[in-house]
Design a protein around this motif. Structure first.
Motif, PDB file in Angstrom:
ATOM      1  N   LYS A  76      16.123 -12.092  14.481  1.00 35.09           N
ATOM      2  CA  LYS A  76      17.145 -11.226  15.079  1.00 35.09           C
ATOM      3  C   LYS A  76      18.040 -11.992  16.045  1.00 35.09           C
ATOM      4  N   ASN A  77      17.505 -13.054  16.639  1.00 36.33           N
ATOM      5  CA  ASN A  77      18.296 -13.836  17.591  1.00 36.33           C
ATOM      6  C   ASN A  77      19.366 -14.678  16.916  1.00 36.33           C
ATOM      7  N   VAL A  78      19.292 -14.810  15.598  1.00 36.96           N
ATOM      8  CA  VAL A  78      20.341 -15.531  14.873  1.00 36.96           C
ATOM      9  C   VAL A  78      21.692 -14.857  15.103  1.00 36.96           C
ATOM     10  N   ASP A  79      21.699 -13.532  15.111  1.00 30.55           N
ATOM     11  CA  ASP A  79      22.947 -12.801  15.359  1.00 30.55           C
ATOM     12  C   ASP A  79      23.507 -13.120  16.736  1.00 30.55           C
ATOM     13  N   VAL A  80      22.630 -13.243  17.722  1.00 33.97           N
ATOM     14  CA  VAL A  80      23.072 -13.541  19.092  1.00 33.97           C
ATOM     15  C   VAL A  80      23.679 -14.938  19.156  1.00 33.97           C
ATOM     16  N   VAL A  81      23.016 -15.910  18.519  1.00 31.34           N
ATOM     17  CA  VAL A  81      23.531 -17.280  18.500  1.00 31.34           C
ATOM     18  C   VAL A  81      24.892 -17.319  17.819  1.00 31.34           C
ATOM     19  N   CYS A  82      25.023 -16.612  16.712  1.00 30.74           N
ATOM     20  CA  CYS A  82      26.298 -16.595  15.989  1.00 30.74           C
ATOM     21  C   CYS A  82      27.414 -15.973  16.821  1.00 30.74           C
ATOM     22  N   GLU A  83      27.119 -14.909  17.497  1.00 26.61           N
ATOM     23  CA  GLU A  83      28.126 -14.259  18.325  1.00 26.61           C
ATOM     24  C   GLU A  83      28.613 -15.180  19.437  1.00 26.61           C
ATOM     25  N   MET A  84      27.715 -15.989  19.974  1.00 32.51           N
ATOM     26  CA  MET A  84      28.071 -16.887  21.072  1.00 32.51           C
ATOM     27  C   MET A  84      28.817 -18.128  20.594  1.00 32.51           C
ATOM     28  N   MET A  85      28.460 -18.647  19.411  1.00 32.66           N
ATOM     29  CA  MET A  85      28.873 -20.005  19.078  1.00 32.66           C
ATOM     30  C   MET A  85      29.607 -20.166  17.746  1.00 32.66           C
ATOM     31  N   ALA A  86      29.803 -19.090  17.017  1.00 36.65           N
ATOM     32  CA  ALA A  86      30.444 -19.204  15.705  1.00 36.65           C
ATOM     33  C   ALA A  86      31.910 -19.621  15.802  1.00 36.65           C
ATOM     34  N   GLU A  87      32.548 -19.334  16.924  1.00 41.21           N
ATOM     35  CA  GLU A  87      33.944 -19.741  17.077  1.00 41.21           C
ATOM     36  C   GLU A  87      34.051 -21.270  17.050  1.00 41.21           C
ATOM     37  N   ALA A  88      33.112 -21.937  17.694  1.00 39.26           N
ATOM     38  CA  ALA A  88      33.119 -23.406  17.713  1.00 39.26           C
ATOM     39  C   ALA A  88      32.490 -23.989  16.458  1.00 39.26           C
ATOM     40  N   PHE A  89      31.539 -23.247  15.865  1.00 38.34           N
ATOM     41  CA  PHE A  89      30.829 -23.733  14.678  1.00 38.34           C
ATOM     42  C   PHE A  89      30.846 -22.642  13.612  1.00 38.34           C
ATOM     43  N   PRO A  90      31.959 -22.495  12.897  1.00 41.85           N
ATOM     44  CA  PRO A  90      32.128 -21.385  11.938  1.00 41.85           C
ATOM     45  C   PRO A  90      31.104 -21.354  10.818  1.00 41.85           C
ATOM     46  N   GLN A  91      30.468 -22.487  10.514  1.00 42.60           N
ATOM     47  CA  GLN A  91      29.468 -22.490   9.440  1.00 42.60           C
ATOM     48  C   GLN A  91      28.285 -21.590   9.776  1.00 42.60           C
ATOM     49  N   LEU A  92      28.091 -21.265  11.060  1.00 40.23           N
ATOM     50  CA  LEU A  92      27.030 -20.346  11.450  1.00 40.23           C
ATOM     51  C   LEU A  92      27.224 -18.989  10.784  1.00 40.23           C
ATOM     52  N   THR A  93      28.456 -18.506  10.754  1.00 40.80           N
ATOM     53  CA  THR A  93      28.742 -17.210  10.137  1.00 40.80           C
ATOM     54  C   THR A  93      28.516 -17.259   8.633  1.00 40.80           C
ATOM     55  N   GLU A  94      28.913 -18.362   8.022  1.00 37.81           N
ATOM     56  CA  GLU A  94      28.767 -18.511   6.571  1.00 37.81           C
ATOM     57  C   GLU A  94      27.303 -18.469   6.150  1.00 37.81           C
ATOM     58  N   LYS A  95      26.428 -19.023   6.965  1.00 34.36           N
ATOM     59  CA  LYS A  95      25.007 -19.133   6.599  1.00 34.36           C
ATOM     60  C   LYS A  95      24.125 -18.098   7.306  1.00 34.36           C
ATOM     61  N   ARG A  96      24.721 -17.183   8.040  1.00 34.02           N
ATOM     62  CA  ARG A  96      23.947 -16.277   8.898  1.00 34.02           C
ATOM     63  C   ARG A  96      22.816 -15.565   8.145  1.00 34.02           C
ATOM     64  N   ASP A  97      23.125 -14.901   7.046  1.00 41.89           N
ATOM     65  CA  ASP A  97      22.107 -14.112   6.334  1.00 41.89           C
ATOM     66  C   ASP A  97      21.005 -15.004   5.777  1.00 41.89           C
ATOM     67  N   PHE A  98      21.386 -16.154   5.257  1.00 38.60           N
ATOM     68  CA  PHE A  98      20.394 -17.091   4.722  1.00 38.60           C
ATOM     69  C   PHE A  98      19.454 -17.568   5.826  1.00 38.60           C
ATOM     70  N   VAL A  99      20.010 -17.921   6.980  1.00 38.13           N
ATOM     71  CA  VAL A  99      19.198 -18.399   8.101  1.00 38.13           C
ATOM     72  C   VAL A  99      18.218 -17.312   8.548  1.00 38.13           C
ATOM     73  N   LYS A 100      18.686 -16.082   8.624  1.00 36.52           N
ATOM     74  CA  LYS A 100      17.814 -14.977   9.032  1.00 36.52           C
ATOM     75  C   LYS A 100      16.667 -14.789   8.041  1.00 36.52           C
ATOM     76  N   ASP A 101      16.971 -14.894   6.750  1.00 38.15           N
ATOM     77  CA  ASP A 101      15.930 -14.727   5.726  1.00 38.15           C
ATOM     78  C   ASP A 101      14.867 -15.818   5.836  1.00 38.15           C
ATOM     79  N   VAL A 102      15.309 -17.062   6.029  1.00 34.58           N
ATOM     80  CA  VAL A 102      14.364 -18.175   6.138  1.00 34.58           C
ATOM     81  C   VAL A 102      13.446 -17.983   7.344  1.00 34.58           C
ATOM     82  N   ILE A 103      14.020 -17.642   8.481  1.00 27.25           N
ATOM     83  CA  ILE A 103      13.220 -17.474   9.702  1.00 27.25           C
ATOM     84  C   ILE A 103      12.265 -16.297   9.559  1.00 27.25           C
TER      85      ILE A 103
END
Length: 542
Positions: free
Chosen positions: A328-355
């Motif tokens: 669930k914290n993946v969403d928080v990280v993305c909200e904070m840092m996706a502007e600087a690292f847009p690939q976070l948004t692209e991989k968000r769902d995959f990262v959540k599934d793996v964790i």
């Protein structure tokens, strides 16, 4: 008050205005560099440029580099949450000169940025230099106006940098911020070079690469000296946001708040908040590592990721969380840092599934392991002992799949120690036994049999990190009579082209479930991986 995003942007913009090219952060997985487990400094992606192997279209660069220090030579994992300034994942702001400007401009730019751009008080800044770097000593006084008594000479261990045993190297100057007497250790001689207390925070390191060291240790001047600098975003943010710890900055507070909401417990900035800080830090590391292609496994980078992830789960349980939560914290990280690292948004769902999948698997192991550790500690306490033996630690690892570092964490919480030497001896004994067993006639015959039976079958691929069910082709079925068919009508062992079933590995139990085909449904009772094939052990459930 400065936000971390504003600091990152102001740094890059400042150096862009000084003729630097803004270069995107490289992956946390180093490219073509087997010497590194993870990218751990801004200069990693420019290593070949410094060595003269690679040439770029620019001679000045600036970056905000993703870094991880959680394995190998650079490993901050065990100190995370215990100090206000150590992390597994962090950002390194840096400026680089490839044979262009050197010491005078490097010092000028750093001083100008800190005192004019972000307006740190000059009297709060102290400088350390290499023992015999008289040139830097003069430049800090002449270019930056730093008083001589705030420039401290230090030895090679602290103020000399090298890329390796041989190659480019040189002295460095570190800029430290004096946080004030309230952060002092109280030592009568508290000061740079005397102690390493929280009063003196290193914020920026300027490396002057001016020599080449040969195999005999002889250093000769480089024809084109270069500059490599690094400043931790988390540290400069804590100073500019006026907080006592990096964990009190906007890079961590939203994650700590998320843990508060999940647990219903209030964060304590002291020792009581240790678990909150570990989870906040590890949430960032897991999110970025998986985004950059690292997946949990039992060796290499994947093992370090698995260790970080499981450590966070363990501390979540210590706060009363007994279900998957870290994803669930993946969403928080993305909200904070996706502007600087847009690939976070692209991989968000995959990262959540793996964790989430890794959490689900580990919680079974964790619950059993925690109970067993508690029993061992209780039994030892009844005997007046305060240590977990190597044999017991190994049993936890071998029988319950309980990692040594988590045993150590639980031991420390109870003021116990762990016999690591004994554990390592037993691990080595097991390796020897396994190696011997592998060479035995039966094991050899088994492997040879599977190799013969499946020699024309392509290896299986594992897709369980992205999905829990899969449509896949049955490549082979192995019957009791060891014949191989190419349909899903046989019992015992089924091999498919891809599978979401996790094979037994590293003390973890295999997944169970069903395989459904035109001929009926098979119950999967065990999954093993031999060579490149994933074998499903099944029985007919009709």
């Amino acid at each position: 008050m400065w936000t971390s995003s504003e600091i990152r942007q102001s740094f890059l913009k400042y150096f862009e205005n000084k003729g630097h090219t803004i270069v995107e952060s490289s992956s946390l997985v180093p490219v073509n560099d087997p010497t590194l487990l993870f990218t751990n400094a801004g200069m990693n992606q420019f290593k070949d440029v410094f060595l003269g192997i690679d040439r770029r279209s620019y001679i000045r660069a600036t970056t905000s580099q993703k870094c991880v220090r959680a394995g190998g030579k650079h490993n901050d994992l065990d100190t995370v949450g215990r100090t206000p300034r150590h992390h597994t994942f962090f950002e390194m702001l840096g400026n680089f000169s490839f044979g262009d400007y050197f010491k005078p401009d490097a010092i000028k730019y750093a001083w100008e940025y800190l005192t004019e751009e972000v307006k740190l008080p000059k009297e709060k800044l102290w400088i350390t230099i290499f023992d015999n770097d008289d040139e830097a000593n003069q430049l800090w006084q002449q270019v930056a106006g730093v008083p001589a008594d705030r420039i401290i000479r230090m030895g090679e261990k602290d103020n000399f940098w090298s890329m390796g045993d041989t190659g480019p190297c040189g002295p460095c100057s570190e800029i430290h911020y004096d946080r004030g007497l309230e952060f002092s250790c109280g030592h009568p001689q508290c000061g740079l070079g005397v102690c390493d207390c929280d009063r003196w925070m290193e914020i920026w390191n300027l490396v002057f690469m001016q020599y080449n060291r040969d195999e005999q240790g002889v250093m000769t001047p480089l024809p084109r000296p270069s500059i490599d600098t690094g400043m931790g975003l988390e540290r400069i943010s804590s100073i500019l946001q006026g907080v006592q710890s990096n964990f009190d900055t906007d890079l961590f507070v939203p994650l700590i708040n998320a843990v508060e909401n999940m647990t219903g417990k209030k964060y304590d900035r002291g020792e009581g908040g240790f678990a909150f800080r570990v989870i906040a830090d590890h949430s960032r590391a897991c999110t970025f590592l998986i985004t950059d292609g690292v997946l949990p496994s039992n060796d290499g980078r994947g093992y370090v990721l698995r260790r970080i992830l499981r450590r966070a789960v363990r501390f979540g349980q210590s706060l009363g969380i007994n279900e998957p939560f870290l994803y669930k914290n993946v969403d928080v990280v993305c909200e904070m840092m996706a502007e600087a690292f847009p690939q976070l948004t692209e991989k968000r769902d995959f990262v959540k599934d793996v964790i989430r999948l890794e959490e689900e698997r580990f919680l079974v192991t964790l619950n059993e392991g925690v109970k067993k550790v508690a029993e061992i500690i209780k039994a030892a306490q009844s005997k007046g002992l305060n240590a977990i033996g190597g044999e017991e630690a190994f049993m936890l690892y071998d029988t319950y799949g309980f990692p040594l570092d988590l045993t150590e964490d639980m031991a420390e919480e109870n003021h116990f120690t762990v016999d690591k030497d004994g554990f390592n001896r037993m691990m080595e004994d097991q390796r020897r036994r396994a190696k011997s067993a592998h060479k035995s006639e039966n094991a050899f015959a088994r492997d040879q049999l599977f190799a013969e039976l499946l020699q024309n079958i392509p290896p299986s691929s594992f897709c369980g990190y992205s999905r829990f069910q899969d449509d896949s082709q049955v490549l082979a079925s192995i019957k009791e009579d060891e014949s191989v068919t190419f349909a899903a009508d046989a019992e015992i062992i089924i091999v498919t082209s891809s599978t979401p079933f996790y094979a037994e590995s590293g003390g973890e139990v295999a997944d169970t479930g069903t395989i459904t085909a035109a001929g009926g449904q098979m119950e999967v009772t065990d999954v093993q991986k031999i060579a490149g094939w994933i074998l499903h052990f099944t029985y007919d459930s009709r």
